[in-house]
Design an enzyme around this catalytic site. Sequence first.
Site, mmCIF file in Angstrom:
data_model
loop_
_atom_site.group_PDB
_atom_site.id
_atom_site.type_symbol
_atom_site.label_atom_id
_atom_site.label_comp_id
_atom_site.label_asym_id
_atom_site.label_seq_id
_atom_site.Cartn_x
_atom_site.Cartn_y
_atom_site.Cartn_z
ATOM 1 N N GLY A 248 0.829 -1.211 0.000
ATOM 2 C CA GLY A 248 0.000 0.000 0.000
ATOM 3 C C GLY A 248 0.859 1.255 0.000
ATOM 4 C CG ASP A 249 3.323 1.800 3.215
ATOM 5 O OD1 ASP A 249 2.217 2.291 3.510
ATOM 6 O OD2 ASP A 249 3.928 1.002 3.944
#
Length: 303
Positions: A248-249
Amino acid sequence: MIYTLTLNPSVDYIVSVDPFEFGKTNRTATEMKNPGGKGINVSRVLNNLNIKTKALGFIGGFTGGFIEQKLREEKVDTDFIQVNGDTRINIKLQTGEETEINGQSPSVDQEHLNTLLEKLHVLQEGDLLVLAGSVPKSLPSNIYYSLLKEVEELGVKVIVDTSGEALEKSFPGNPFLIKPNHHELGELFDKSDLTVKDAVHYGRRILDKGVQNIIVSMAGEGALFLNKEITLFSNVPKGIVKNSVGAGDSVVAGFVASYSQHNDLVKAFQYGIAAGSATAFSNHFCEKAEIEKLIDEIEITKL
Ligand SMILES: Nc1ncnc2c1ncn2[C@@H]1O[C@H](COP(=O)(O)OP(=O)(O)OP(=O)(O)O)[C@@H](O)[C@H]1O
Ligand SMILES: O=P(O)(O)OC[C@@]1(O)O[C@H](CO)[C@@H](O)[C@@H]1O
């Protein structure tokens, strides 16, 4: 300049145990200790893409020292504020499925917060600031809103990647982008198992509350990009997920990497999804060549 802020960094202890048995002495098959926390991960991915950032945040103790040392070795620029106590250790247990145990962080007091505000006041028009991760218990849950207000006059674009109350309370601060996954989006409306149609519906309700752009990631099921003008769906490339920590990052980092170079939201969305999948498909954070290998597999369609 791109800044990331991690209020709650971590040392990520990523272990695979196979087989894993509750109530027994289990031994690791593989293990990694990485500097972690969502903003730090964004800085590390951008560093892989040869984009310089400054990583801000609160760190302390031997674990804080480890994070600083590793980031120095990787040549990620940092300007952390030292707090009393040890930065948390987060356990990521891989046993076929992924189980996470995220630790507690040391407390951050008003003086530390004032130091942070001083550091944020040097930001300038055109800078990008990524506020990412959970909020330590010692800070108010509207901290991201306060920080958005703090830099409002500076002409900085702010991305908020968090969940729950801290995310919801940031909306009136008009973040440039938020990136919940579909579970985090559902949680804000007390709903689970969101379909794409549901995610569009709830995403639009968030746009009405002041957020400028939203990426809703849905793991292997694709992703959405929404703002007041456009609604886009992206597929994700096919591949075997090896480690989703930081995927996600990587979406956020890929978006920032592309947007800061081309100023094009659609291109940045596509690049972000490629970066997320490139990280998910490997045991490290994505590299440029890995992203570029996946980019043509990603089709963006208008909804
Ligand atoms: N099964 C999958 N196939 C392809 N890509 C995937 C898969 N799972 C995750 N990804 C990639 O990782 C990105 C982020 O995944 P997800 O929607 O689970 O977000 P997240 O929950 O924020 O991630 P994280 O696991 O880092 O907390 C996706 O947008 C996609 O690019
Ligand atoms: O507890 P938070 O702050 O929500 O999340 C922290 C964390 O799980 O997020 C990163 C992956 O996104 C990891 O590096 C880290 O351990």
